[in-house]
Design a protein around this motif. Structure first.
Motif, mmCIF file in Angstrom:
data_model
loop_
_atom_site.group_PDB
_atom_site.id
_atom_site.type_symbol
_atom_site.label_atom_id
_atom_site.label_comp_id
_atom_site.label_asym_id
_atom_site.label_seq_id
_atom_site.Cartn_x
_atom_site.Cartn_y
_atom_site.Cartn_z
ATOM 1 N N GLU A 89 -4.284 -7.321 15.864
ATOM 2 C CA GLU A 89 -3.155 -6.474 15.457
ATOM 3 C C GLU A 89 -2.570 -5.741 16.659
ATOM 4 N N GLU A 93 1.248 -6.073 18.080
ATOM 5 C CA GLU A 93 1.992 -4.919 17.572
ATOM 6 C C GLU A 93 3.215 -4.594 18.430
ATOM 7 N N LEU A 98 3.257 -8.205 12.443
ATOM 8 C CA LEU A 98 2.209 -7.557 11.665
ATOM 9 C C LEU A 98 1.810 -8.422 10.483
ATOM 10 N N GLU A 100 0.053 -7.808 6.864
ATOM 11 C CA GLU A 100 -0.385 -6.791 5.907
ATOM 12 C C GLU A 100 -1.169 -7.468 4.789
ATOM 13 N N THR A 114 5.237 -9.558 8.672
ATOM 14 C CA THR A 114 6.481 -8.927 9.078
ATOM 15 C C THR A 114 6.592 -9.120 10.578
#
Length: 164
Positions: A89, A93, A98, A100, A114
Motif C-alpha cells: 500500500e 500510495e 489503492l 480497499e 481506486t
C-alpha cells in the motif's frame, strides 16, 4: 527495499484454493501473466489478500480443532503478511493506487481498486491573442511630465496608438 514485482500470482501455485482468492472490483481478476501495469498491480494486491485469507483460514481450522499446527506461528505469519500488505500500500500510495478490501467476517471477499487514471491532454476549443503597446518616453523628455500627460490621456480614453 520492497519490490512488489517479487509478489507472485497465487493462481500459478499447485495448491491454489480459488475459494480464498478475493474478487477484483466485484468480478474476475486480471489474466494470469499480464504485463499491463494496472492489471499487474491489482494481482499484487489480490495475492497479498489471498495470503491473508489462507492464514486466517488456517488459524480458524487450528482454533476449531480441524487442523494441527502452532497458533502462535500462524499469528506471527499473519503479522508478516499484514506488514507485506502495508508495504505494498505504501509503495503505490504516492501515485494514488489503492486497494480497499470488502470483508466477510475475517475474510477478504473483494478488493475494490481506486487509482489515478492517466490525464488526457485537452486542446482549447478556441484560441485568441492580443498585442499590448506600451509607449516609452522619448530620450530627451521629462519623465514625470510625460507620465502625467499619458495618464491624463488614458483617463480620457484618448490614447495615441501607433499604426502596426
Amino acid at each position: 527495499m520492497f519490490d512488489p514485482k517479487a509478489i507472485n500470482d497465487p493462481r500459478l501455485s499447485t495448491d491454489f484454493d480459488p475459494a480464498l482468492f478475493p474478487l477484483c472490483d466485484g468480478g474476475e481478476a486480471p489474466p494470469v501473466g499480464t504485463d499491463e501495469r494496472i492489471a499487474r498491480r491489482k494481482i499484487e494486491f489480490l495475492a497479498v489478500y489471498y495470503r491473508l485469507n489462507q492464514l486466517y483460514s488456517l488459524l480458524s481450522a487450528i482454533r476449531n480443532g480441524k487442523s494441527s499446527g502452532d497458533e502462535k506461528e500462524v499469528l506471527q505469519e499473519i503479522q508478516r503478511a499484514i506488514r507485506a500488505r502495508d508495504l505494498l500500500e505504501d509503495f503505490y500510495e504516492s501515485e494514488g493506487f489503492l486497494g480497499e478490501p470488502v470483508m466477510d467476517g475475517f475474510f477478504y471477499k473483494d478488493i475494490e481498486f481506486t487509482y489515478a487514471r492517466r490525464r488526457e491532454f485537452y486542446q482549447p476549443a478556441a484560441s485568441s491573442s492580443f498585442s499590448l503597446f506600451i509607449p516609452m518616453p522619448p530620450p530627451d523628455s521629462n519623465i514625470e511630465e510625460w507620465i502625467r500627460e499619458h495618464l491624463a490621456k488614458s483617463m480620457s480614453g484618448k490614447i495615441d496608438v501607433p499604426p502596426a
